[in-house]
Design a protein around this motif. Sequence first.
Motif, PDB file in Angstrom:
ATOM      1  N   CYS A 207       0.806  -1.291  -0.226  1.00  0.00           N
ATOM      2  CA  CYS A 207       0.054   0.174  -0.057  1.00  0.00           C
ATOM      3  C   CYS A 207       0.991   1.321   0.045  1.00  0.00           C
ATOM      4  O   CYS A 207       2.090   1.150   0.089  1.00  0.00           O
ATOM      5  CB  CYS A 207      -0.973   0.098   1.107  1.00  0.00           C
ATOM      6  SG  CYS A 207       0.057   0.198   2.824  1.00  0.00           S
ATOM      7  N   ARG A 256      -1.861   9.259  -3.553  1.00  0.00           N
ATOM      8  CA  ARG A 256      -3.121   8.928  -3.807  1.00  0.00           C
ATOM      9  C   ARG A 256      -3.501   8.419  -5.399  1.00  0.00           C
ATOM     10  O   ARG A 256      -4.381   7.645  -5.544  1.00  0.00           O
ATOM     11  CB  ARG A 256      -3.931  10.005  -3.550  1.00  0.00           C
ATOM     12  CG  ARG A 256      -4.208  10.489  -2.166  1.00  0.00           C
ATOM     13  CD  ARG A 256      -4.647  11.835  -1.964  1.00  0.00           C
ATOM     14  NE  ARG A 256      -4.917  12.034  -0.350  1.00  0.00           N
ATOM     15  CZ  ARG A 256      -5.274  13.194   0.213  1.00  0.00           C
ATOM     16  NH1 ARG A 256      -5.153  14.270  -0.602  1.00  0.00           N
ATOM     17  NH2 ARG A 256      -5.300  13.337   1.483  1.00  0.00           N
ATOM     18  N   GLU A 259      -2.771   4.504  -5.662  1.00  0.00           N
ATOM     19  CA  GLU A 259      -3.228   3.470  -4.918  1.00  0.00           C
ATOM     20  C   GLU A 259      -4.791   3.218  -5.390  1.00  0.00           C
ATOM     21  O   GLU A 259      -5.289   2.781  -4.664  1.00  0.00           O
ATOM     22  CB  GLU A 259      -3.315   3.956  -3.490  1.00  0.00           C
ATOM     23  CG  GLU A 259      -4.222   5.057  -3.101  1.00  0.00           C
ATOM     24  CD  GLU A 259      -3.950   5.813  -1.614  1.00  0.00           C
ATOM     25  OE1 GLU A 259      -3.139   5.190  -0.987  1.00  0.00           O
ATOM     26  OE2 GLU A 259      -4.612   6.669  -1.332  1.00  0.00           O
ATOM     27  N   LYS A 260      -4.968   3.963  -6.512  1.00  0.00           N
ATOM     28  CA  LYS A 260      -6.297   3.727  -7.266  1.00  0.00           C
ATOM     29  C   LYS A 260      -6.491   2.108  -7.382  1.00  0.00           C
ATOM     30  O   LYS A 260      -5.460   1.172  -7.932  1.00  0.00           O
ATOM     31  CB  LYS A 260      -6.501   4.540  -8.471  1.00  0.00           C
ATOM     32  CG  LYS A 260      -6.594   6.103  -7.957  1.00  0.00           C
ATOM     33  CD  LYS A 260      -6.622   6.775  -9.148  1.00  0.00           C
ATOM     34  CE  LYS A 260      -7.089   8.281  -8.882  1.00  0.00           C
ATOM     35  NZ  LYS A 260      -6.575   9.249  -9.848  1.00  0.00           N
ATOM     36  N   PRO A 261      -7.569   1.692  -7.725  1.00  0.00           N
ATOM     37  CA  PRO A 261      -7.688   0.190  -7.895  1.00  0.00           C
ATOM     38  C   PRO A 261      -7.129  -0.315  -9.184  1.00  0.00           C
ATOM     39  O   PRO A 261      -6.576  -1.747  -8.970  1.00  0.00           O
ATOM     40  CB  PRO A 261      -9.391   0.006  -8.084  1.00  0.00           C
ATOM     41  CG  PRO A 261     -10.134   1.118  -7.379  1.00  0.00           C
ATOM     42  CD  PRO A 261      -8.912   2.266  -7.620  1.00  0.00           C
ATOM     43  N   THR A 262      -6.675   0.235 -10.084  1.00  0.00           N
ATOM     44  CA  THR A 262      -6.091  -0.323 -11.130  1.00  0.00           C
ATOM     45  C   THR A 262      -4.443  -0.195 -11.048  1.00  0.00           C
ATOM     46  O   THR A 262      -3.756  -0.369 -12.011  1.00  0.00           O
ATOM     47  CB  THR A 262      -6.601   0.305 -12.403  1.00  0.00           C
ATOM     48  OG1 THR A 262      -6.461   1.617 -12.586  1.00  0.00           O
ATOM     49  CG2 THR A 262      -8.148  -0.202 -12.743  1.00  0.00           C
ATOM     50  N   GLU A 263      -4.184   0.725 -10.243  1.00  0.00           N
ATOM     51  CA  GLU A 263      -2.682   1.160 -10.246  1.00  0.00           C
ATOM     52  C   GLU A 263      -1.882  -0.019  -9.316  1.00  0.00           C
ATOM     53  O   GLU A 263      -2.297  -0.730  -8.787  1.00  0.00           O
ATOM     54  CB  GLU A 263      -2.559   2.565  -9.550  1.00  0.00           C
ATOM     55  CG  GLU A 263      -3.271   3.555 -10.351  1.00  0.00           C
ATOM     56  CD  GLU A 263      -2.257   3.706 -11.811  1.00  0.00           C
ATOM     57  OE1 GLU A 263      -1.216   3.579 -11.888  1.00  0.00           O
ATOM     58  OE2 GLU A 263      -3.068   4.133 -12.741  1.00  0.00           O
ATOM     59  N   ARG A 264      -0.457   0.436  -9.396  1.00  0.00           N
ATOM     60  CA  ARG A 264       0.231  -0.751  -8.833  1.00  0.00           C
ATOM     61  C   ARG A 264       0.303  -0.638  -7.296  1.00  0.00           C
ATOM     62  O   ARG A 264       0.903  -1.685  -6.661  1.00  0.00           O
ATOM     63  CB  ARG A 264       1.813  -0.538  -9.458  1.00  0.00           C
ATOM     64  CG  ARG A 264       2.401   0.947  -9.033  1.00  0.00           C
ATOM     65  CD  ARG A 264       3.666   1.272  -9.984  1.00  0.00           C
ATOM     66  NE  ARG A 264       4.135   2.243  -9.767  1.00  0.00           N
ATOM     67  CZ  ARG A 264       3.755   3.347  -9.849  1.00  0.00           C
ATOM     68  NH1 ARG A 264       2.736   3.777 -10.357  1.00  0.00           N
ATOM     69  NH2 ARG A 264       4.621   4.427  -9.345  1.00  0.00           N
ATOM     70  N   ALA A 266      -2.623  -0.354  -5.400  1.00  0.00           N
ATOM     71  CA  ALA A 266      -3.912  -0.449  -4.887  1.00  0.00           C
ATOM     72  C   ALA A 266      -3.659  -1.414  -3.680  1.00  0.00           C
ATOM     73  O   ALA A 266      -2.804  -2.413  -3.698  1.00  0.00           O
ATOM     74  CB  ALA A 266      -4.661  -1.378  -6.011  1.00  0.00           C
ATOM     75  N   TYR A 267      -4.434  -1.317  -2.596  1.00  0.00           N
ATOM     76  CA  TYR A 267      -4.258  -2.113  -1.598  1.00  0.00           C
ATOM     77  C   TYR A 267      -4.322  -3.601  -1.509  1.00  0.00           C
ATOM     78  O   TYR A 267      -5.163  -4.149  -2.307  1.00  0.00           O
ATOM     79  CB  TYR A 267      -5.306  -1.729  -0.349  1.00  0.00           C
ATOM     80  CG  TYR A 267      -5.186  -2.023   0.973  1.00  0.00           C
ATOM     81  CD1 TYR A 267      -3.988  -1.923   1.867  1.00  0.00           C
ATOM     82  CD2 TYR A 267      -5.827  -3.441   1.465  1.00  0.00           C
ATOM     83  CE1 TYR A 267      -4.012  -2.464   3.195  1.00  0.00           C
ATOM     84  CE2 TYR A 267      -5.601  -3.989   2.521  1.00  0.00           C
ATOM     85  CZ  TYR A 267      -4.798  -3.309   3.249  1.00  0.00           C
ATOM     86  OH  TYR A 267      -4.497  -3.912   4.703  1.00  0.00           O
ATOM     87  N   LYS A 268      -3.237  -4.300  -1.154  1.00  0.00           N
ATOM     88  CA  LYS A 268      -3.167  -5.675  -1.235  1.00  0.00           C
ATOM     89  C   LYS A 268      -2.944  -6.439  -0.180  1.00  0.00           C
ATOM     90  O   LYS A 268      -1.915  -5.800   0.360  1.00  0.00           O
ATOM     91  CB  LYS A 268      -2.342  -6.087  -2.448  1.00  0.00           C
ATOM     92  CG  LYS A 268      -2.424  -7.354  -3.276  1.00  0.00           C
ATOM     93  CD  LYS A 268      -1.648  -7.397  -4.472  1.00  0.00           C
ATOM     94  CE  LYS A 268      -0.493  -6.553  -4.733  1.00  0.00           C
ATOM     95  NZ  LYS A 268       0.515  -6.673  -5.901  1.00  0.00           N
TER      96      LYS A 268
END
Lengths: 302, 211
Positions: A207, A256, A259-264, A266-268
């Motif tokens: 994240c 910010r 961390e968008k859903p399609t970016e590297r 994105a919270y995992k």
Amino acid sequence: MSKERIQISEALYDIMPSDYQDLVKSATYGKEDRGWKDIGTSKELIEQHSLCAGCPESMAFRYILASLPNPEDTVMVGSTGCTSLVFPMVAVHNIHSLFGNQNAIASGLKRALSVRFPGRVKDVVVLAGDGATVDIGLDMTLQAWFRQEKFTTICFDNELYANTGGQESGLMQKGFVAKMAPVGKLFDKVRLPEIARESGCHYVVNCTVSKPSLVEKVIRNAVHVAREIGPTYLQLYTPCILEIGKNSMEGLQEMRDSEKPTERFAYKEYISEPAKQLLAELAAKDKERKAAAKQLAGQASA
Amino acid sequence: MSDYRVLPGPEHFLPPAAASMGISLPNPGEAHINGVITSEDKAYEEAARQFLMAKVPTIFPGPLVLWAWNEKAAKKATAVRHLFNTLKECVQPGQKPMLIPMPDYRPKYPKINPEVEINPNHPNLTIWHNKIDCCMFIGVHCHQANLSLKIIRGGTSCYTIAMCAQAGHEDAMLSFRDASVEKIMRLADTVKRLKGTVQPRLTSAKNGASS
């Protein structure tokens, strides 16, 4: 070391510089529910730092130090990189390792502390950059995980070698052109969170540090799981604003955006079954403690 | 025996470790002055004389006495304060005793405040800033004390005394070993006894530490 020993000799109290007096008076050593919200109302465990203005790494440091569950009995292991400029200013025991061997140092340290202080909880937290974790120190990183060493590894991922001018690192994204990597990276960012999971880490998070409450949660979880079960790994995006051509105030927005859903970033999150069970137990205890405190406060006001 | 003598500097940028020049540590019950093994009695006299001669005699207590790790540390801190108070009572007008802490060993960059603390990685800054011409280290871990003593000998003209709880320091100009509350108190008593018998070097050309 324990918080009871963090006391200044009375006869020499008046000559101690005020930052030490403040550490003893109002730092949150020993506070059960310490967290990022203490920033501003208590003495922080970082005095000052020599990072660049607006560096997201400095935010990450502040949140992490505010969130460690047991700072008085924690030893941090750092490595070469921007982080090593900060550790001298940190009021938590720390060791500077050679470039890349931080997880080997931490393995020995954790074992030695368990032997030396069998009855006391001693946490070890590795904090290093992506060069130390993924390139130069990958062997030591992985071997510590294979051996199920009980400590937390935090990687400040800024996707390049920042303080030597911007060379390519294993965690740099594909195609990125840096000052010292003019051709652009030819292959993909190493998928270390997935590698960590497969290597035996029980708690893995990828994240950014844009949200302090999230950083607090993942740090606490990672340290507790490492203490009781086995290795944990956090990969935190702390962009180097200088090397990616941003201004001082643009670090937060960069995180910010990333961390968008399609970016590297994105919270995992990956949590092993034993770790899930432990975290559920801790959450239940926490809930009980808060309910009891609320009840007590209600009785007091009645 | 070595001909080398551990004398006030500035020796040069990187002075040799006194041990490498053949200076050895005192045995229990002994001390050394300028690298020559001597009796403790003589060392108390000389240390007190150096304090009373100095324009800015200074005590640098380190973490082992500043922090109350245990009862012994707190007692030593009280003894250090007593020594400082004695020094203040015994000096003449124009002399300015100081008590400056070394709270820990972190290399505080970009800078420390030399008025309120000393750091083993650049102790010369505190010596220069306060024009300290005689100092005593106490409660500093040996490695950090050696580092400080060498830097001070290399870059300043300050006279250094080590009140060491272990085996002593070759790199100090005068070193006690096995420091205890009793030894600190005895040094204070010697300072008191020599009060008025030593001429301070207030007007000499070597006032203060040189750079």
